[in-house]
Scaffold this active site. Structure first.
Site, PDB file in Angstrom:
ATOM      1  N   HIS A  12       0.826  -1.209   0.000  1.00 31.82           N
ATOM      2  CA  HIS A  12       0.000   0.000   0.000  1.00 31.82           C
ATOM      3  C   HIS A  12       0.868   1.271   0.000  1.00 31.82           C
ATOM      4  O   HIS A  12       0.586   2.230   0.714  1.00 31.82           O
ATOM      5  CB  HIS A  12      -1.035  -0.006   1.133  1.00 31.82           C
ATOM      6  CG  HIS A  12      -0.468  -0.079   2.529  1.00 31.82           C
ATOM      7  ND1 HIS A  12      -1.088  -0.784   3.541  1.00 31.82           N
ATOM      8  CD2 HIS A  12       0.618   0.482   3.107  1.00 31.82           C
ATOM      9  CE1 HIS A  12      -0.404  -0.661   4.664  1.00 31.82           C
ATOM     10  NE2 HIS A  12       0.633   0.126   4.426  1.00 31.82           N
ATOM     11  N   HIS A  59      -1.853   4.989   9.742  1.00 32.47           N
ATOM     12  CA  HIS A  59      -0.580   5.697   9.832  1.00 32.47           C
ATOM     13  C   HIS A  59      -0.759   6.982  10.648  1.00 32.47           C
ATOM     14  O   HIS A  59      -0.500   8.088  10.170  1.00 32.47           O
ATOM     15  CB  HIS A  59      -0.045   5.996   8.432  1.00 32.47           C
ATOM     16  CG  HIS A  59       0.179   4.772   7.610  1.00 32.47           C
ATOM     17  ND1 HIS A  59      -0.861   4.121   6.952  1.00 32.47           N
ATOM     18  CD2 HIS A  59       1.295   4.051   7.341  1.00 32.47           C
ATOM     19  CE1 HIS A  59      -0.374   3.070   6.308  1.00 32.47           C
ATOM     20  NE2 HIS A  59       0.916   2.996   6.532  1.00 32.47           N
ATOM     21  N   HIS A 193      10.872  -3.148   3.122  1.00 30.03           N
ATOM     22  CA  HIS A 193      11.252  -1.742   3.030  1.00 30.03           C
ATOM     23  C   HIS A 193      11.604  -1.206   4.410  1.00 30.03           C
ATOM     24  O   HIS A 193      11.117  -1.700   5.422  1.00 30.03           O
ATOM     25  CB  HIS A 193      10.155  -0.890   2.385  1.00 30.03           C
ATOM     26  CG  HIS A 193       8.858  -0.792   3.110  1.00 30.03           C
ATOM     27  ND1 HIS A 193       8.062  -1.875   3.422  1.00 30.03           N
ATOM     28  CD2 HIS A 193       8.186   0.295   3.579  1.00 30.03           C
ATOM     29  CE1 HIS A 193       6.960  -1.480   4.031  1.00 30.03           C
ATOM     30  NE2 HIS A 193       7.012  -0.159   4.165  1.00 30.03           N
ATOM     31  N   GLU A 240       4.933  -5.219   8.442  1.00 30.03           N
ATOM     32  CA  GLU A 240       3.568  -5.111   7.933  1.00 30.03           C
ATOM     33  C   GLU A 240       3.079  -6.419   7.305  1.00 30.03           C
ATOM     34  O   GLU A 240       1.879  -6.649   7.201  1.00 30.03           O
ATOM     35  CB  GLU A 240       3.488  -3.996   6.891  1.00 30.03           C
ATOM     36  CG  GLU A 240       3.657  -2.601   7.454  1.00 30.03           C
ATOM     37  CD  GLU A 240       3.636  -1.522   6.394  1.00 30.03           C
ATOM     38  OE1 GLU A 240       3.576  -0.341   6.753  1.00 30.03           O
ATOM     39  OE2 GLU A 240       3.684  -1.861   5.183  1.00 30.03           O
TER      40      GLU A 240
END
Length: 280
Positions: A12, A59, A193, A240
């Site tokens: 995402h 977030h 990441h 995640e």
């Protein structure tokens, strides 16, 4: 009864949403990323579900660091698009399915999983980017969406084992809903990441593709992988990926049919993964 017929897995990355919003999807850098979702877009259009249960992480838009639920289910009739500092994304409001959401909440809590019930919240790119990637630019999303937020931002975060078992509880909850709904469950976030520190920009192709292999073939074993392995191999934000285990746990016990698999690097210094599985 309702049934989960398929699961969708996707990164995402916020920059992907920005690229779509600004009409950059045909630029050389972005074209390979968006091309990887062409199949999924057509697949979803050909046989749209009645409801999407979308697992993502907030977030710091719906929940600040003052209040961080481990698992939170949206039970509202609708959800506004969050302003993440540069205005809300130009995408449709998300319509919920409060009846099914309330049923899942009741069933899963009675199944000994503690959920936070959220009757009002804004949804951010963690939820809207996956919808955009699979639906494109639309005036309305193709079906109601139940947001399911997981804390993978502030430690302690839930284990892969807990997430996988939660997916199984969600499967049981959906199957006990007394209406013939076709439900998809989406797991979002990742892949490898890291956004800060000396390893910022880390991407691990080998780990990502091994994760996809294991997610398809042996999710129960994958669910045993400890957090330190995610962080070491996939970067600080690679954790995640435990959210993908919720979606995988909600699938039937029989081996799934792999409808589509896609992997690409980089997209804004992030590895992008996308997988579509159907129940046999």
């Amino acid at each position: 009864m309702a049934r989960i017929t398929a699961s969708v897995y996707t990164s995402h990355v916020p920059a992907i949403g920005a690229a779509l919003d600004l009409g950059k999807q045909h630029e050389p850098y972005w074209q390979p990323v968006f091309a990887g979702y062409d199949f999924g877009k057509q697949w979803l259009k050909d046989d749209p579900p009645d409801v999407i249960f979308l697992v993502y992480n907030d977030h710091a838009n719906a929940f600040s660091l003052d209040l961080i639920p481990t698992f939170a289910i949206g039970t509202a009739a609708g959800y506004a698009i969050a302003d993440e500092g540069w205005g809300p994304r130009p995408v449709p409001k998300v319509i919920g399915h409060p009846e099914l959401a309330a049923h899942i909440a009741h069933s899963v809590i009675q199944d000994d999983f503690d959920l936070t019930i959220v009757n009002r919240m804004d949804v951010d790119h963690g939820l809207t980017v996956p919808l955009s990637m699979l639906c494109g630019k639309v005036d309305a999303w193709p079906c109601p969406v139940i947001p399911f937020a997981v804390n993978v931002v502030q430690y302690p975060v839930p284990s892969g084992r807990r997430c996988y078992a939660l997916g199984q509880a969600i499967r049981r909850a959906v199957a006990s809903y007394d209406e013939p709904l076709n439900v998809h469950i989406w797991g979002t976030g990742g892949m490898s990441h890291q956004l800060q520190g000396p390893r910022a920009g880390l991407i691990n192709r080998e780990f990502d593709n091994a994760f996809l292999d294991r997610l398809i073939a042996d999710p129960a074993d994958l669910a045993q992988m400890p957090h330190v392995d995610y962080v070491r191999e996939a970067g600080s934000e690679g954790i995640e990926l435990v959210m993908w285990l919720i979606a995988r746990g909600a699938m039937s016990e029989a081996p799934p049919r792999v409808v589509h698999r896609f992997y690409h690097v980089p997209a804004s210094n992030t590895a992008v993964g996308h997988l579509v599985l159907e129940n046999a």
